[in-house]
Design a protein around this motif. Sequence first.
Motif, short mmCIF file in Angstrom:
data_model
loop_
_atom_site.label_atom_id
_atom_site.label_comp_id
_atom_site.label_asym_id
_atom_site.label_seq_id
_atom_site.Cartn_x
_atom_site.Cartn_y
_atom_site.Cartn_z
N UNK A 259 0.08 -9.70 9.59
CA UNK A 259 1.13 -9.14 8.73
C UNK A 259 2.49 -9.73 9.08
N UNK A 260 3.24 -10.11 8.03
CA UNK A 260 4.56 -10.71 8.22
C UNK A 260 5.69 -9.69 8.12
N UNK A 261 5.40 -8.46 7.73
CA UNK A 261 6.43 -7.46 7.48
C UNK A 261 7.00 -6.88 8.76
N UNK A 262 8.29 -6.62 8.77
CA UNK A 262 8.94 -5.89 9.86
C UNK A 262 8.78 -4.39 9.62
N UNK A 263 9.13 -3.60 10.62
CA UNK A 263 9.08 -2.15 10.44
C UNK A 263 10.03 -1.70 9.34
N UNK A 264 11.16 -2.39 9.19
CA UNK A 264 12.11 -2.08 8.12
C UNK A 264 11.49 -2.38 6.74
N UNK A 265 10.79 -3.52 6.64
CA UNK A 265 10.11 -3.85 5.39
C UNK A 265 9.09 -2.78 5.02
N UNK A 266 8.32 -2.36 6.01
CA UNK A 266 7.31 -1.33 5.79
C UNK A 266 7.97 -0.04 5.31
N UNK A 267 9.08 0.34 5.97
CA UNK A 267 9.78 1.57 5.63
C UNK A 267 10.18 1.58 4.16
N UNK A 268 10.78 0.49 3.69
CA UNK A 268 11.28 0.46 2.32
C UNK A 268 10.17 0.22 1.29
N UNK A 269 8.98 -0.12 1.74
CA UNK A 269 7.86 -0.25 0.81
C UNK A 269 7.02 1.02 0.75
N UNK A 270 7.23 1.94 1.69
CA UNK A 270 6.56 3.24 1.63
C UNK A 270 7.34 4.16 0.69
N UNK A 271 6.85 5.39 0.58
CA UNK A 271 7.64 6.47 -0.01
C UNK A 271 8.23 7.24 1.18
N UNK A 272 9.42 6.83 1.64
CA UNK A 272 9.93 7.37 2.92
C UNK A 272 10.07 8.89 2.91
N UNK A 273 9.56 9.49 3.98
CA UNK A 273 9.72 10.92 4.26
C UNK A 273 9.02 11.83 3.25
N UNK A 274 8.14 11.27 2.43
CA UNK A 274 7.40 12.15 1.52
C UNK A 274 6.43 13.04 2.29
#
Length: 272
Positions: free
Chosen positions: A26-41
């Motif tokens: 995986x090339x994504x950073x933790x920040x990338x993952x955060x903004x691709x999730x539905x944060x805090x749902x």
Amino acid sequence: MRARLPILISIPHGGDAIPPEVRDRVALTSRDIFFDTDPFTRQIYNLREQVTVVIENPIARSIVDVNRAPDDRPPANQDGVIKTRTALGKPVYKPGRFPDAALVNDLLARYYYPYHRNLERLMTQHELRLALDCHSMLPVSPPTSDNSGRRRPLICVSNRGDGQGRQTATQGPLTCPRAWLLQLADAFQQVFDGNGDDRVALNTPFLGGYISQTHARSSAIPWIQVELNRDLYLTERYFDPQTPEIFLRRLEELRGMVVTVLERFLTVIEMR
């Protein structure tokens, strides 16, 4: 103690875990993952004390998206069940490291199909009046969207119909009756006081995805997809990184508002 509401809540996109099978690819950073999730749902819709059942997916949707059909894959769709890019256009995998067919099938067997089997099991084990597939959405449509840059509503509720909740000739059967969708939208409108550009919208910008389509069709339980705009909690008004307790209070407030919406909705439905 109040009786629990006869509702199932599905939270498919709140997870951020990367499965060990693909972690080194995986090339994504933790920040990338955060903004691709539905944060805090998982916090906002965590109504385990108020509803009959809550089910959530811990795996990042960037890796395995349980709200897509299992055969919806690249290259036909880069935003399918296994993705090549995030909603913001970030490559998910390092060059040359996209999973081969065997690994894709393994990911689905381990992380995709169990979610859907659990949904089926829970729907048969409990007496439910409604199921909600719960999400959050970016305030503005992302570059990968057909409507890139368009401002989104405060809340969207979906049943695979048109902007009035009616069945269309192209989208297949509704996942819940129009009257129920209108009543839920009205409850959101009352509690969240949306108006003007921040209206509560029906089936716009989302019609309702694979989860609500599939499980409404396979059961007698109506399904509605719910999307909350992230402007409700991911803005300077509510979030200061130096004082996270302010943010936590906002998440708790939103959770309470969602409970009130569901209580109002069921009160009206049960009177009919």
